[in-house]
Write a protein that holds these residues in place. Structure first.
Motif, PDB file in Angstrom:
ATOM      1  N   ALA A   5       0.814  -1.215   0.000  1.00 19.69           N
ATOM      2  CA  ALA A   5       0.000   0.000   0.000  1.00 19.69           C
ATOM      3  C   ALA A   5       0.847   1.265   0.000  1.00 19.69           C
ATOM      4  CB  ALA A   5      -0.935   0.002   1.217  1.00 19.69           C
ATOM      5  N   PRO A  27       3.624   3.660  -1.619  1.00 23.43           N
ATOM      6  CA  PRO A  27       4.333   3.913  -2.874  1.00 23.43           C
ATOM      7  C   PRO A  27       5.844   3.946  -2.661  1.00 23.43           C
ATOM      8  CG  PRO A  27       2.600   5.534  -2.519  1.00 23.43           C
ATOM      9  CD  PRO A  27       2.746   4.776  -1.241  1.00 23.43           C
ATOM     10  N   LEU A  62      -1.743   3.525  -4.338  1.00 21.99           N
ATOM     11  CA  LEU A  62      -2.553   4.138  -5.388  1.00 21.99           C
ATOM     12  C   LEU A  62      -1.658   4.697  -6.494  1.00 21.99           C
ATOM     13  CD1 LEU A  62      -5.606   6.418  -4.804  1.00 21.99           C
ATOM     14  CD2 LEU A  62      -3.844   7.115  -6.408  1.00 21.99           C
ATOM     15  N   HIS A  63      -0.553   5.311  -6.086  1.00 18.73           N
ATOM     16  CA  HIS A  63       0.310   5.966  -7.060  1.00 18.73           C
ATOM     17  C   HIS A  63       0.962   4.976  -8.028  1.00 18.73           C
ATOM     18  CE1 HIS A  63      -0.145   8.913  -3.831  1.00 18.73           C
ATOM     19  NE2 HIS A  63      -0.078   9.785  -4.805  1.00 18.73           N
TER      20      HIS A  63
END
Lengths: 508, 290
Positions: free
Chosen positions: A481, A483, A498-499
């Motif tokens: 989770a 980056p 997310l990135h």
């Protein structure tokens, strides 16, 4: 415990000078009281005599019929013969990935996710086997492959599986579509974990992939291929072509590849960037580092020592974000050096399959030679090498005792170049300003460590460090989770979180 | 009575908050659509470009250290000053760009709106592009976007003012500093924008504006090792390739748009995805314990 315990609880009683390796001072002599019984991992893992490429859901022999050996760096025994990928093999793999793309990308996202959940489960279920294989092929301690590499590889598939049907929420205001066929080239330091880092987001986003594992560590990726076939992943969604630099170059150059993901050296990363300029291919590069680990005088020093050890000796220092430049505030330098030396002596170097082992084998003969060259250069340029660890080393295999240099000047080669081994350069500083300036004085910017118990200081220093990951009062933590990726010449793009999805999606 | 002779202006570069001529002494004559001499602009040299990068590098830490609120206000102030100079922009643009004053006014208004938009982004992009990460362990973990550093901008001849602002404002609002080469064919608006910058509380060196020849300066942008990124819109695939080679030089972040994109498309051009290429995601870990 008696005297030994006394020393342990107050190491400052020992003058740092008397701990210099040349004197061999018996700072912490527990006799045989702390000897560990050898505890080798006993799981037997079958390895085929020869492996082909995994293309279109099947193992196939290489077009040119050539193979190369993969070696256990702890014993120098050849484990298997691996297919040497040629341009023709790459072409075949890209064609398979291209053919699989329409169906895979149009599969309902929740179904795509379910395939990935299956992969994660099977990695968990076959974890012990994968861990042993990883350790035999790459030389890393079994406790690391067992507790970190393999579980985190499974976790990466779990995490990204859940993204597959949520991509429309990840980038507000945009439609997310897959990029296409991804060419992914991974290094030898975390073989299965890097395969998971690359494949999981690519698949979640609806892409298909051609993965090229590192030359010296192909076995776990090929075992992953077996798992992919086992869970009925549609043929061609993941293809694995083994080989060396030329195989990777063929993959980068292939016109059918729409996105390149590369983890490796800055030198190769720049070549890749040059070769694809103007081609319209997308690229993420996760490259080298020379990460600073900064210890302030108001840090919890015992914790910081663990952070230093974890930062540079984890995985034999074969870590792109290794905390290879240690900056210690001058007022606590002596104390830190004493404690570091004591801790260094306690590391167990040797048989990677032994569960007690802290530092395993250097990944390859080439890498060992490179590290030794740096040790020579460091001494020649005037730094002092401390090899205080006295673990008995096996007769065969590639070994380097964890060590550190003092008397290091910023201009020294060992303070500037990425060594990729268990070699620490220790330097001191006086003010936070000086620490920040010197920490940032490198073309790299992958990671950094900051140790202080003062909250405001940690935020300010973390803010001003030019690094993609800043570990505050910890080091070398990773999570799907979270980056990961660099500033400056440590590359661009992020992996994880997310990135990390961004590189695998076209937004419109 | 004899007709009054116009005072012809030579527009200068905007560099480090000042208006120097090109160190090379070179100028380019700009003619209007009827072939009359309108003005002269400086033809920036490689050395001017390097000076500009030096100024931008020097100005960057302080610009990034300002509060996001303050950067936003300064961008808004630039928009205010542009509004005041709107007629001048319209006149200069319509003199050389086909489409007359109506087209020029539309472009100027869109350019001002774009500045206002990104002024507003200054204190919001962190929330939109950053996040907290639920890692499987006792850690606080969050990711925040930070400015990349010094960004080279190359503007196209299409919508020369609007495109220039569209390329400058996104990196600027996050704390990057900028060295921009304006449109080669229609450079006067670039020079006038320098006058806007100089009068809008923008610290010297944060925006540096050059006029000159693309062919001459493009490779210098690519090769310059103290530029951290390139934000460009070009018409030729050769120019695109030249710029993308900058990534091979020192891992520059390179984003090249097509010169003919719809610069009036607010859904596209006002989005944070124009900011994203020139921020670096920094992820912080800290243990959580008592």
């Amino acid at each position: 415990m008696g005297e030994a315990g006394g020393h342990h609880s107050n190491p400052l009683m020992i003058q740092s000078k008397t701990l210099a390796p040349s004197t061999g001072a018996p700072a912490l002599d527990f006799g045989s009281a702390w000897d560990y019984a050898a505890a080798p991992e006993r799981v037997q893992v079958k390895i085929a005599a020869r492996y082909g490429h995994f293309i279109g859901g099947k193992f196939v022999p290489p077009a040119e019929g050539k193979h190369f050996p993969t070696v256990n760096p702890a014993t120098e025994e050849t484990l298997s013969e691996i297919a040497l990928g040629s341009a023709a093999d790459v072409d075949r793999a890209v064609a398979a990935a291209k053919a699989a793309l329409p169906r895979w990308s149009r599969l309902p996202a929740r179904e795509r996710a379910k395939y990935m959940f299956r992969i994660a489960r099977r990695i968990q279920e076959r974890a012990r086997e994968l861990a042993v294989l990883e350790t035999r092929d790459g030389g890393k301690p079994i406790k690391e492959s067992r507790d970190i590499d393999i579980p985190e590889a499974a976790q990466h598939f779990f995490y990204h599986a859940g993204w597959a049907d949520k991509l429309q929420y990840a980038f507000p205001g945009r439609n997310a579509r897959p990029v296409g066929v991804c060419g992914q080239i991974i290094p030898w330091n975390f073989p299965l974990l890097m395969a998971a880092w690359k494949l999981a987001p690519a698949l979640a986003c609806g892409n298909t992939a051609v993965l090229k594992p590192a030359e010296t560590t192909p076995l776990t990726a090929l075992r992953l291929a077996e798992i992919l076939a086992e869970i009925d992943l549609p043929p061609g969604v993941v293809n694995i072509v083994t080989g060396a630099g030329e195989t990777g170059a063929a993959l980068v150059a292939h016109p059918g590849v729409r996105k390149i993901a590369f983890t490796g050296s800055t030198e190769v990363g720049k070549k890749i960037a040059a070769s694809i300029a103007g081609s319209g291919k997308r690229v993420t590069l996760e490259l080298g580092g020379k990460s600073p680990n900064i210890i302030f005088e108001d840090a919890s020093l015992d914790q910081a020592i663990e952070g230093i050890i974890q930062g540079i000796y984890y995985n034999q220092g074969h870590v792109c974000c290794a905390g290879s430049r240690l900056f210690v505030q001058e007022s606590v330098l002596d104390e830190v050096l004493v404690k570091l030396d004591i801790r260094l002596r306690s590391l167990r170097v040797g048989d990677p399959l032994d569960k007690n082992t802290d530092v395993g084998a250097i990944n390859s003969a080439d890498q060992l030679q490179k590290i030794r060259r740096y040790l020579d250069v460091g001494r020649a340029e005037g730094a002092d090498l401390h090899e205080s660890n006295g673990s008995p080393l096996p007769e065969r295999g590639y070994w380097c005792r964890p060590c550190y240099f003092t008397g290091v000047q910023p201009a020294h080669t060992i303070a500037r170049d990425e060594i990729f081994g268990p070699v620490l350069a220790v330097m001191s500083f006086r003010t936070p300003e000086e620490a920040i300036t010197r920490a940032n004085n490198t073309p790299y910017g992958l990671a950094a460590g900051v140790w202080t118990d003062k909250g405001s200081k940690i935020f300010e220093v973390a803010k001003r460090l030019k690094a993609g990951v800043v570990w505050c009062n910890t080091y070398n933590q990773f999570d799907p989770a979270s980056p990961f990726g660099g500033f400056k010449e440590s590359g661009f793009g992020r992996e994880g979180g997310l990135h990390g999805l961004r590189a695998y999606l076209e937004l419109s | 009575m004899a007709e009054r002779l116009a005072v012809l202006k030579t527009y200068k570069l905007y560099l480090k908050g000042e208006f120097p001529r090109s160190e090379s002494g070179r100028t380019i004559e700009i003619k209007d659509s009827r072939g009359r001499t309108l003005a002269h602009v400086c033809r920036a040299s490689k050395k001017d470009l390097r000076e500009a990068v030096r100024a931008a590098r020097e100005a960057q830490p302080a610009w990034a250290a300002r509060t996001a609120y303050n950067r936003g206000q300064i961008l808004y102030r630039m928009a205010e000053m542009m509004e005041g100079k709107a007629d001048e922009f319209v006149t200069t643009l319509s003199a050389t760009v086909p489409g007359g004053k109506t087209r020029a006014r539309k472009e100027v208004q869109a350019a001002i709106d774009r500045l206002v938009c990104f002024g507003g982004w200054a204190d919001k992009f962190t929330q939109v592009l950053g996040c907290a990460n639920p890692v499987a362990g006792p850690f606080h973990n969050f990711t925040i976007p930070e400015p990349t550093g010094v960004i080279g901008v190359i503007a196209p001849d299409q919508e020369p003012l609007l495109a220039l602002i569209s390329l400058i404002a996104p990196p600027l609002c996050t704390g990057n500093t900028v060295v921009a080469l304006g449109s080669e064919a229609h450079p006067i608006a670039t020079a006038v924008l320098g006058e806007v910058c100089a009068t809008s509380d923008l610290p010297g060196g944060v925006v540096n504006l050059l006029t000159g020849l693309r062919e001459e300066l493009l490779p210098v942008f690519t090769e310059h090792r103290d530029l951290d990124g390139l934000h460009a819109a070009v018409a030729s695939s050769q120019d695109r390739k030249t710029l993308e080679l900058g990534a091979a030089e020192n891992l520059k972040r390179v984003r090249v748009h097509t010169a003919t994109l719809d610069w009036y498309d607010e859904r596209d051009c006002h989005s944070p995805y124009w900011i994203e290429p020139f921020v670096e995601m920094k992820t912080l870990w800290h243990p959580s314990a008592t």
